[in-house]
Design an enzyme around this catalytic site. Structure first.
Site, PDB file in Angstrom:
ATOM      1  N   GLU A 335     -11.704  67.854  -4.748  1.00  0.00           N
ATOM      2  CA  GLU A 335     -11.499  68.381  -6.089  1.00  0.00           C
ATOM      3  C   GLU A 335     -10.048  68.211  -6.513  1.00  0.00           C
ATOM      4  O   GLU A 335      -9.130  68.439  -5.727  1.00  0.00           O
ATOM      5  CB  GLU A 335     -11.936  69.836  -6.203  1.00  0.00           C
ATOM      6  CG  GLU A 335     -11.247  70.812  -5.290  1.00  0.00           C
ATOM      7  CD  GLU A 335     -11.811  72.223  -5.417  1.00  0.00           C
ATOM      8  OE1 GLU A 335     -13.043  72.381  -5.558  1.00  0.00           O
ATOM      9  OE2 GLU A 335     -11.018  73.179  -5.373  1.00  0.00           O
ATOM     10  N   CYS A 336      -9.863  67.754  -7.736  1.00  0.00           N
ATOM     11  CA  CYS A 336      -8.564  67.584  -8.370  1.00  0.00           C
ATOM     12  C   CYS A 336      -7.654  66.668  -7.549  1.00  0.00           C
ATOM     13  O   CYS A 336      -7.793  65.458  -7.611  1.00  0.00           O
ATOM     14  CB  CYS A 336      -7.926  68.938  -8.647  1.00  0.00           C
ATOM     15  SG  CYS A 336      -6.723  68.899  -9.996  1.00  0.00           S
TER      16      CYS A 336
END
Length: 457
Positions: A335-336
């Protein structure tokens, strides 16, 4: 269960909540108390400073991502064995999820915890008007017990006297302390907020100690403790990861990226993976020559890879190992920052090349809560899974989604697809969306099962 507790709030961001909350945690810990630190909202950075001050994990209480019904149980889980708990708020006291009233605001969490609130007021440009401000906050919502004020950035003894006289006359809320202006305790910031404590090492420890000294000298700690002890017992059952998921067989080893470049993670995510039967092994992509031996699953969370892009790019051995792991069908959840690392390149430098996307820094901040639905099966979630997350970045990926997007959600500008449910066996899930797995424990169960299946081969 009765744990003394209080919430540190403010009229707005920038009032000094983090300095005061971290200083309170450090000052109370210096007295020999076991202090449990908590943060309202999705922020990863403030809990890092809290953890340094308390010597135990800083934990988030996010009513949007985890649901209001889990706030008290998560609090009790994190605060187990503590003598007192300090909960730092987010933004202004009554600021919640956009367009959703009080949801996920500091006030909302304070009510769910039945905790007294201490308001940190930036008094640098006012004197008698402070009483009107505090009176307004104290009377806005009768269910929020605003029980004390800490004056921040006070200029002088005379200034403090004027402020105290005004509050005594016009607000009915006791002053617990007055903190002088001090550049010594400033924590440096950059494009997404404060610099994470993990990056500053000795500097961060010194900053936390300075905050503790400043608060100890400026705040009536006995009054603070007495206030915290007025919080009534909570009748909720502490959150338990083992009650949320069933263990998979084989104890698959799941590597979890950490270190300065990937410092964003909620403690409950790893606890859920462990409860789901996995062995969670941390590693630092800035220094590791390869994945931990026997890795059957890989989790790469958020952080600041753009600040370490050269070091990450030059670690060709690890980039190659991650690419090979993905090609072999190994489950990956990113994520990210993890999304950026798995792409072809970041700011022109090669990354892992697992995903056919490139990323670059921009001036535009993308920020906000999201309600998302999984559009395709992945090791993290089957298609149709609905959950809530948070987006917070200044980078863009081009393209922003693959042929099998990870998520779909709706913004004011219209529907959007985002992220990648990719890989040779749909074994990679990568997205900008930050997720608190305590709000969706099935994510840990699904990923542990994928790791177990990969290990069994």
């Amino acid at each position: 269960m009765n744990i003394p507790r209080l919430v540190v709030a403010a009229p707005s961001s920038g009032s000094g909540k983090t300095t005061v909350a971290t200083g309170l945690i450090a000052a109370l810990a210096a007295r020999g108390l076991a202090v449990s630190p908590h943060k309202v909202g999705p922020d990863y950075i403030d809990p890092g400073y809290h953890a340094l001050a308390a010597g135990r994990p800083g934990r988030n209480l996010d009513a949007f991502m985890c649901g209001p019904e889990r706030i008290a149980p998560l609090f009790l889980h994190g605060a187990a064995g503590a003598d007192v708990a300090v909960v730092e708020g987010v933004m202004g006291l009554f600021d919640g999820a956009s367009g959703r009233g009080e949801l996920a605001s500091t006030a909302h969490v304070a009510k769910l915890l039945r905790a007294p609130v201490v308001l940190v007021v930036d008094a640098s440009s006012q004197s008698r008007s402070v009483a009107a401000l505090v009176h307004g906050f104290a009377s806005w919502d009768p269910e929020v017990r605003l029980a004390g004020v800490i004056l921040n950035r006070v200029a002088s003894d005379r200034h403090e006297q004027l402020l105290r006289e005004a509050l005594e006359e016009g607000s009915g809320v006791p002053v617990l302390g007055a903190v002088r202006r001090s550049a010594a305790v400033a924590t440096p910031s950059r494009h997404l907020g404060l610099i994470p404590a993990v990056e500053r090492s000795a500097e961060a420890l010194r900053a936390v100690a300075d905050m503790g000294d400043l608060v100890a000298a400026s705040v009536d700690l006995d009054a603070v403790l007495a206030l915290a002890r007025t919080a009534p017992p909570l009748g909720d059952t502490p959150w338990d990861a083992a009650a949320e998921v069933a263990p998979v067989p084989g104890r698959p080893r799941i590597a979890m990226a950490g270190g300065a470049a990937f410092s964003f993670s909620y403690a409950e995510n790893a606890e859920l993976l462990t409860a789901a039967g996995a062995e969670v092994v941390p590693f630092d992509p800035l220094h590791a020559a390869g994945l931990p031996d026997g890795t059957a699953g890989l989790v790469i969370g958020g952080g600041f890879p753009e600040l370490y892009v050269r070091e990450l790019s030059s670690n060709t051995a690890l980039r190659g190992a991650i690419s090979a792991f993905a090609a072999a069908g190994g489950p990956i959840a990113a994520e990210c920052a993890g999304l950026l690392y798995l792409g072809r390149e970041l700011d022109g430098l090669p990354m892992c090349g697992v995903l056919d996307t490139g990323a670059r820094m921009t001036e535009r901040l993308t920020l906000g809560y999201r309600e998302a639905v999984a559009l395709h099966d992945s090791p993290l979630a089957p298609a149709g899974t609905r959950l809530r997350g948070h987006e917070f970045h200044r980078t863009v990926c081009e393209p922003a989604a693959g042929e099998r997007p990870a998520w779909g959600w709706r913004l004011p500008a219209g529907p959007r697809t985002e992220g990648f449910a990719d890989g040779p066996a749909a074994n990679v899930h990568a997205s900008y969306l930050h997720l608190h797995w305590a709000g969706s424990p099935q994510l840990a169960a699904s990923f542990a099962a994928a790791a177990a299946a990969h290990r069994a081969g």
